[in-house]
Design an enzyme around this catalytic site. Structure first.
Site: not given
Ligand code: NAD
Length: 526
Positions: A189, A262, A296, A394
């Protein structure tokens, strides 16, 4: 300051709206197109995505499971050959893929090009190493030389992957490849904003030899589609925010499904007293503002020894002001917009809140509506008080805070004073000293004399977070074995290892004697 970039801004013709619509054929989704996708550069809608219904997700997982049952029977060499073909496919398609990543994320061409590189390197790495990492292993049996134990690494079945938008090619494909080569199917997804990148990736994977049902994409909103996926799969690989990660992990926990998480970070970079302030400043610019800080492992906190603070601050601010802000499909623009209204508002709020609480804006600090609705200047803050949101939370935007420290102990203590533990960096004139300091930083990875790329690109070494930054590791053998289940097959020998026919007391005494003897036998003999 912040010279606007002036390159090609017209969307390359290969990513016309018709072509994007055609990519929807790659999605497992029967819902009507209803999710708007907007350009980060202009804020205008350019596509509508369908949603995968619950029965779409069910079908994707069932078809994936069937495909995996055949795929796992193919030799590892067969599967690694497909990874080699994936590396070639993405490199051959480099220009076009880079443009698509740019179209959906608004990032600079340089940042987008790094994603293609990452996929090719990761595919090549697992193509070269998967056979030996997945090979059966002989371990010690209970009685030296007479019994044996073999370990087999079985695929899990179907891996559910939930991915963010910030590195939409890397964080879908590079994380899927080890799952696939281990013999699993992947149902992904992707983030709503970058689903077309995932769809194009699927086309390329299939062209490279991945069976179509083995890698499927279920589009839609996270809280809607995510739970349907999580409750059906055998492993969850989640990359995204800590808040969403907690929800996903809790749901997976109900079914005892293993996960890797992650998550976010508040990453420190330490500039030690023996560092070259100019070189450290150049490195810190890249690590703070790559992808407009939407990375990230980006640096959000700079702890600089007071002996080099002034020199570092001046060089840093000067270099930040040279960043070419804007968007183009050439190599002129160095920093693009934030992804969305939400990202933009978070950045603006963090800056405003810090300013109101007494922080000094050394440079930047302002939105740039003249460039587009979600552009924000790269911003350097000083004197950020502990009650400011940007101190601990963050930002995930182009904002970094500078803190002077009086010695290395203070730098380490303040770097560790956070719930996060993703990435750290140390700048020093003495690499040995840097490595010693690195071991004291509570993060999953640390880069020395480099902002983040040294750790990220070392794909043979594990990468991941501690604390609120997550659990589990990608990259290296760890990033492959997480997608497997270790099975031990232990064979008894001519001597019984159970108490059959032996009086209990004698059996217990015998066990103690054997334990004593075993401690005397060198492990290498066993
Ligand atoms: P997000 O958590 O909003 O979304 C990430 C994914 O999760 C998306 O596909 C979203 O649709 C899905 N999602 C959101 N809520 C959900 C739920 N309740 N149940 C299941 N799926 C859900 O994050 P974002 O805004 O897309 O990304 C930014 C964040 O990701 C930042 O905090 C960043 O640090 C982190 N990030 C971490 C890494 C790593 O490797 N540690 C890499 C990239 C981004």
């Amino acid at each position: 300051m912040f010279v606007p970039a002036v390159g090609r801004v017209v969307t390359p013709s290969e990513w016309s709206q018709d072509r994007l619509a055609a990519l929807h054929d790659q999605l497992t989704a029967t819902g009507e197109p209803s999710i708007p996708v907007e350009s980060p550069v202009t804020g205008t809608e350019y596509a509508q995505l369908p949603t995968a219904t619950e029965s779409d997700v069910e079908a994707a997982v069932a078809d994936g499971r069937a495909a995996a049952a055949e795929w796992r029977e193919r030799s590892v060499e067969d599967r690694t050959a497909v990874l080699d073909a994936v590396a070639d496919a993405v490199l051959d398609d480099r220009e076009s893929l880079t443009s698509l990543v740019q179209r959906e994320t608004g990032k600079s061409r340089r940042d987008a090009a790094e994603e293609v590189f990452d996929v090719a390197v990761t595919a090549g790495y697992y193509a070269d190493t998967a056979a030996s990492t997945l090979a059966d292993e002989r371990r010690q049996g209970v009685i030296p030389l007479l019994t044996r134990a073999d370990v087999h690494h079985h695929p899990l079945g179907v891996v559910g992957m939930i991915a963010p938008w910030n590195y939409p090619l890397t964080l879908v494909v590079s994380d899927a490849l080890p799952a696939l080569v281990a013999g699993n199917a992947v149902v992904c997804k992707p983030a709503e904003a970058t689903t077309h990148v995932a769809a194009r990736a699927k086309e390329l994977l299939v062209e490279a030899g991945v069976p179509a049902d083995l890698f499927q994409i279920v589009p839609g909103r996270g809280p809607e589609v995510g739970p349907n996926l999580v409750e059906r799969v055998d492993y969850v690989s989640f990359t995204g925010s800590t808040a969403a990660g907690r929800e996903v992990a809790a749901l997976a926990g109900e079914n005892l499904v293993p996960v890797s998480m992650e998550l976010g970070g508040k990453n420190p970079l330490l500039v030690l007293d023996d560092a070259d302030p100019e070189a450290a400043a150049q490195g810190a610019v890249r690590s703070s503002f790559a992808n407009a800080g939407q990375l990230c492992i980006t640096t959000e906190r700079l702890f600089v020894h007071e002996d080099v603070y002034d020199e570092f601050r001046d060089a840093f601010v000067e270099a930040v002001e040279e960043i070419r802000l804007g968007f183009d499909y050439d190599w002129r623009a160095e920093m693009g917009p934030l992804l969305s209204q939400a990202q933009f508002e978070k950045t603006r709020d963090h800056v405003d809140d810090a300013r109101e609480r007494g922080a000094t804006v050394l440079t930047g600090g302002e939105p740039r509506p003249d460039l587009g609705p979600y552009f924000h200047e790269p911003t350097v803050l000083a004197d950020v008080p502990t009650d400011a949101t940007a101190h601990d939370t963050e930002t995930f935007g182009p904002v970094v805070a500078l803190y002077p420290v009086s010695d290395t102990d203070e730098a380490v203590a303040r770097a560790n004073d956070t719930e996060y533990g993703l990435h750290g960096a140390v700048w020093t004139g003495d690499e040995e000293r840097g490595r010693a300091v690195a071991r004291r930083i509570d993060t999953g990875t640390v880069s020395i004399n480099e902002g983040y790329a040294a750790a990220w690109a070392a794909v043979d070494a594990p990468m991941g977070g501690r604390g609120d930054s997550g659990v589990g590791r990608r990259h290296g053998p760890e990033g492959l074995l997480r997608y497997t289940d270790a099975q031990t097959v232990a064979t008894g020998g001519p001597v019984p290892v159970g108490p059959e026919g032996v009086p209990d007391r004698l059996w217990a005494a015998g066990l103690s004697t054997v334990a004593r003897l075993l401690r005397k036998v060198p492990r290498w003999i066993r």
